[in-house]
Design a protein around this motif. Structure first.
Motif, PDB file in Angstrom:
ATOM      1  N   VAL A   6       0.894  -1.163   0.212  1.00 32.88           N
ATOM      2  CA  VAL A   6       0.157  -0.071   0.192  1.00 32.88           C
ATOM      3  C   VAL A   6       0.974   1.160  -0.008  1.00 32.88           C
ATOM      4  O   VAL A   6       1.862   1.335   0.934  1.00 32.88           O
ATOM      5  CB  VAL A   6      -0.872   0.005   1.230  1.00 32.88           C
ATOM      6  CG1 VAL A   6      -1.734   1.321   1.401  1.00 32.88           C
ATOM      7  CG2 VAL A   6      -1.940  -1.266   1.316  1.00 32.88           C
ATOM      8  N   LYS A   7       0.501   2.167  -0.786  1.00 34.32           N
ATOM      9  CA  LYS A   7       1.364   3.199  -0.931  1.00 34.32           C
ATOM     10  C   LYS A   7       0.586   4.858  -1.172  1.00 34.32           C
ATOM     11  O   LYS A   7      -0.483   4.478  -1.950  1.00 34.32           O
ATOM     12  CB  LYS A   7       2.188   3.265  -2.453  1.00 34.32           C
ATOM     13  CG  LYS A   7       3.263   4.348  -2.650  1.00 34.32           C
ATOM     14  CD  LYS A   7       4.360   3.929  -3.573  1.00 34.32           C
ATOM     15  CE  LYS A   7       3.562   3.982  -4.833  1.00 34.32           C
ATOM     16  NZ  LYS A   7       4.450   3.952  -6.025  1.00 34.32           N
ATOM     17  N   GLY A  12      -4.196  10.040  -3.381  1.00 38.46           N
ATOM     18  CA  GLY A  12      -4.825   9.109  -2.569  1.00 38.46           C
ATOM     19  C   GLY A  12      -3.986   7.983  -2.069  1.00 38.46           C
ATOM     20  O   GLY A  12      -2.741   8.084  -1.887  1.00 38.46           O
ATOM     21  N   PHE A  13      -4.330   6.643  -2.172  1.00 40.87           N
ATOM     22  CA  PHE A  13      -3.721   5.495  -2.088  1.00 40.87           C
ATOM     23  C   PHE A  13      -4.196   4.269  -3.034  1.00 40.87           C
ATOM     24  O   PHE A  13      -5.258   4.279  -3.640  1.00 40.87           O
ATOM     25  CB  PHE A  13      -4.192   4.958  -0.539  1.00 40.87           C
ATOM     26  CG  PHE A  13      -3.814   5.590   0.529  1.00 40.87           C
ATOM     27  CD1 PHE A  13      -2.444   5.286   1.193  1.00 40.87           C
ATOM     28  CD2 PHE A  13      -4.558   6.988   0.902  1.00 40.87           C
ATOM     29  CE1 PHE A  13      -2.146   6.151   2.618  1.00 40.87           C
ATOM     30  CE2 PHE A  13      -4.133   7.697   2.016  1.00 40.87           C
ATOM     31  CZ  PHE A  13      -3.084   7.202   2.550  1.00 40.87           C
ATOM     32  N   LYS A  34      -6.885   5.804   2.996  1.00 35.06           N
ATOM     33  CA  LYS A  34      -6.266   4.488   3.185  1.00 35.06           C
ATOM     34  C   LYS A  34      -7.273   3.317   3.463  1.00 35.06           C
ATOM     35  O   LYS A  34      -7.153   2.165   3.044  1.00 35.06           O
ATOM     36  CB  LYS A  34      -5.190   4.461   4.476  1.00 35.06           C
ATOM     37  CG  LYS A  34      -4.425   3.453   4.882  1.00 35.06           C
ATOM     38  CD  LYS A  34      -3.372   3.895   5.802  1.00 35.06           C
ATOM     39  CE  LYS A  34      -2.615   2.527   6.258  1.00 35.06           C
ATOM     40  NZ  LYS A  34      -2.023   2.871   7.389  1.00 35.06           N
ATOM     41  N   ASP A  35      -8.183   3.782   4.338  1.00 36.53           N
ATOM     42  CA  ASP A  35      -9.519   2.709   4.593  1.00 36.53           C
ATOM     43  C   ASP A  35      -9.928   2.289   3.492  1.00 36.53           C
ATOM     44  O   ASP A  35     -10.224   0.862   3.276  1.00 36.53           O
ATOM     45  CB  ASP A  35     -10.382   3.431   5.639  1.00 36.53           C
ATOM     46  CG  ASP A  35      -9.904   3.570   7.124  1.00 36.53           C
ATOM     47  OD1 ASP A  35      -8.951   2.932   7.372  1.00 36.53           O
ATOM     48  OD2 ASP A  35     -10.448   4.177   7.671  1.00 36.53           O
ATOM     49  N   THR A  36     -10.486   3.068   2.337  1.00 39.27           N
ATOM     50  CA  THR A  36     -11.076   2.491   1.432  1.00 39.27           C
ATOM     51  C   THR A  36     -10.135   1.729   0.433  1.00 39.27           C
ATOM     52  O   THR A  36     -10.325   0.744  -0.250  1.00 39.27           O
ATOM     53  CB  THR A  36     -11.564   3.718   0.659  1.00 39.27           C
ATOM     54  OG1 THR A  36     -10.449   4.635   0.126  1.00 39.27           O
ATOM     55  CG2 THR A  36     -12.936   4.357   1.132  1.00 39.27           C
ATOM     56  N   CYS A  37      -8.878   1.989   0.382  1.00 44.19           N
ATOM     57  CA  CYS A  37      -7.580   1.105  -0.329  1.00 44.19           C
ATOM     58  C   CYS A  37      -7.697  -0.318   0.507  1.00 44.19           C
ATOM     59  O   CYS A  37      -7.759  -1.113  -0.256  1.00 44.19           O
ATOM     60  CB  CYS A  37      -6.232   1.897  -0.093  1.00 44.19           C
ATOM     61  SG  CYS A  37      -5.033   0.893  -0.975  1.00 44.19           S
ATOM     62  N   GLN A 117       0.257 -10.680   2.997  1.00 47.50           N
ATOM     63  CA  GLN A 117       0.326  -9.697   4.158  1.00 47.50           C
ATOM     64  C   GLN A 117       0.443  -8.244   3.385  1.00 47.50           C
ATOM     65  O   GLN A 117       0.372  -8.062   2.450  1.00 47.50           O
ATOM     66  CB  GLN A 117       1.421  -9.705   5.009  1.00 47.50           C
ATOM     67  CG  GLN A 117       2.909  -9.614   4.124  1.00 47.50           C
ATOM     68  CD  GLN A 117       4.053  -9.837   5.125  1.00 47.50           C
ATOM     69  OE1 GLN A 117       3.941 -10.172   6.077  1.00 47.50           O
ATOM     70  NE2 GLN A 117       5.216  -9.475   4.383  1.00 47.50           N
ATOM     71  N   ILE A 118      -0.229  -7.441   4.393  1.00 47.24           N
ATOM     72  CA  ILE A 118      -0.494  -6.029   3.853  1.00 47.24           C
ATOM     73  C   ILE A 118       0.823  -5.328   4.406  1.00 47.24           C
ATOM     74  O   ILE A 118       1.062  -5.158   5.741  1.00 47.24           O
ATOM     75  CB  ILE A 118      -1.884  -5.357   4.254  1.00 47.24           C
ATOM     76  CG1 ILE A 118      -2.614  -5.991   3.612  1.00 47.24           C
ATOM     77  CG2 ILE A 118      -1.574  -3.863   3.942  1.00 47.24           C
ATOM     78  CD1 ILE A 118      -4.260  -5.513   4.310  1.00 47.24           C
ATOM     79  N   VAL A 119       1.628  -4.410   3.606  1.00 47.49           N
ATOM     80  CA  VAL A 119       2.856  -3.515   4.034  1.00 47.49           C
ATOM     81  C   VAL A 119       2.451  -2.243   3.295  1.00 47.49           C
ATOM     82  O   VAL A 119       1.932  -2.055   2.368  1.00 47.49           O
ATOM     83  CB  VAL A 119       4.107  -4.237   3.520  1.00 47.49           C
ATOM     84  CG1 VAL A 119       4.097  -5.501   3.918  1.00 47.49           C
ATOM     85  CG2 VAL A 119       4.190  -4.399   2.233  1.00 47.49           C
ATOM     86  N   GLU A 120       2.923  -1.337   4.215  1.00 46.35           N
ATOM     87  CA  GLU A 120       3.033   0.278   3.918  1.00 46.35           C
ATOM     88  C   GLU A 120       4.312   0.201   3.267  1.00 46.35           C
ATOM     89  O   GLU A 120       5.146   0.066   3.758  1.00 46.35           O
ATOM     90  CB  GLU A 120       2.709   1.042   4.888  1.00 46.35           C
ATOM     91  CG  GLU A 120       1.189   0.846   5.097  1.00 46.35           C
ATOM     92  CD  GLU A 120       0.760   1.749   6.216  1.00 46.35           C
ATOM     93  OE1 GLU A 120       1.109   2.969   5.866  1.00 46.35           O
ATOM     94  OE2 GLU A 120      -0.035   1.537   7.089  1.00 46.35           O
TER      95      GLU A 120
END
Length: 124
Positions: A6-7, A12-13, A34-37, A117-120
Motif C-alpha cells: 500500500v502506497k 490518495g492510496f 487508506k481505509d477505502t484502499c 500480508q499488507i505492508v505500507e
C-alpha cells in the motif's frame, strides 16, 4: 508468499499485489483514503476465486461477477482485470505478450491474494 504493498500518492492510496518474487501481478485504482484502499484489498481477497471470462475468443461465455476478464489491449498485449460482485474493477494487470503469461498472472493472484500480508511502502 505474496504481499499487498500500500502506497500513498498525490491523489490518495494505491496497492500493488506482489508475488513472492517481488513481481507486481495486479494494481489497484487510486483510492481517496487508506481505509477505502484496505477495503479494496479485502474485496480482491474475496473476489479472486471468481471465474475467468476470456474475451479474446469469439463467442466467449459471459460470466457473472466476481470474475477475471482477459482481453487484448490496443497494442495487442493480453491483460486481465478483476471485477467485484458489483461489477467494479478492483485490480488490473500489466500487459503480457503471451496469453499464457496473462493466465499465469491470474493464477498467481488466486494463489497469493488470500493470504498476502499488507505492508505500507514509502516513496524513495
Amino acid at each position: 508468499m505474496g504481499k499487498f504493498a500500500v502506497k500513498a500518492t498525490k491523489t490518495g492510496f494505491v496497492f500493488n499485489l506482489k508475488a513472492g518474487n517481488g513481481e507486481v501481478i495486479a494494481t489497484s485504482e487510486s483510492y481517496k483514503s487508506k481505509d477505502t484502499c484496505l477495503n479494496g484489498i479485502e474485496s480482491v481477497r474475496k473476489c479472486c476465486e471468481g471465474g475467468i471470462e476470456d474475451q479474446t475468443v469469439e463467442g466467449f461465455e459471459k460470466l457473472t461477477h466476481p470474475k477475471f476478464e482477459v482481453y487484448a489491449d490496443k497494442a495487442g498485449e493480453f491483460r486481465f482485470r478483476l471485477k467485484a460482485r458489483n461489477g467494479e474493477i478492483i485490480a488490473v494487470s500489466e500487459g503480457y505478450k503471451a496469453k499464457a503469461s496473462c493466465m499465469n498472472g491470474i493464477e498467481s493472484v488466486k494463489k497469493n491474494a488470500p493470504e498476502a500480508q499488507i505492508v505500507e511502502v514509502e516513496d524513495k
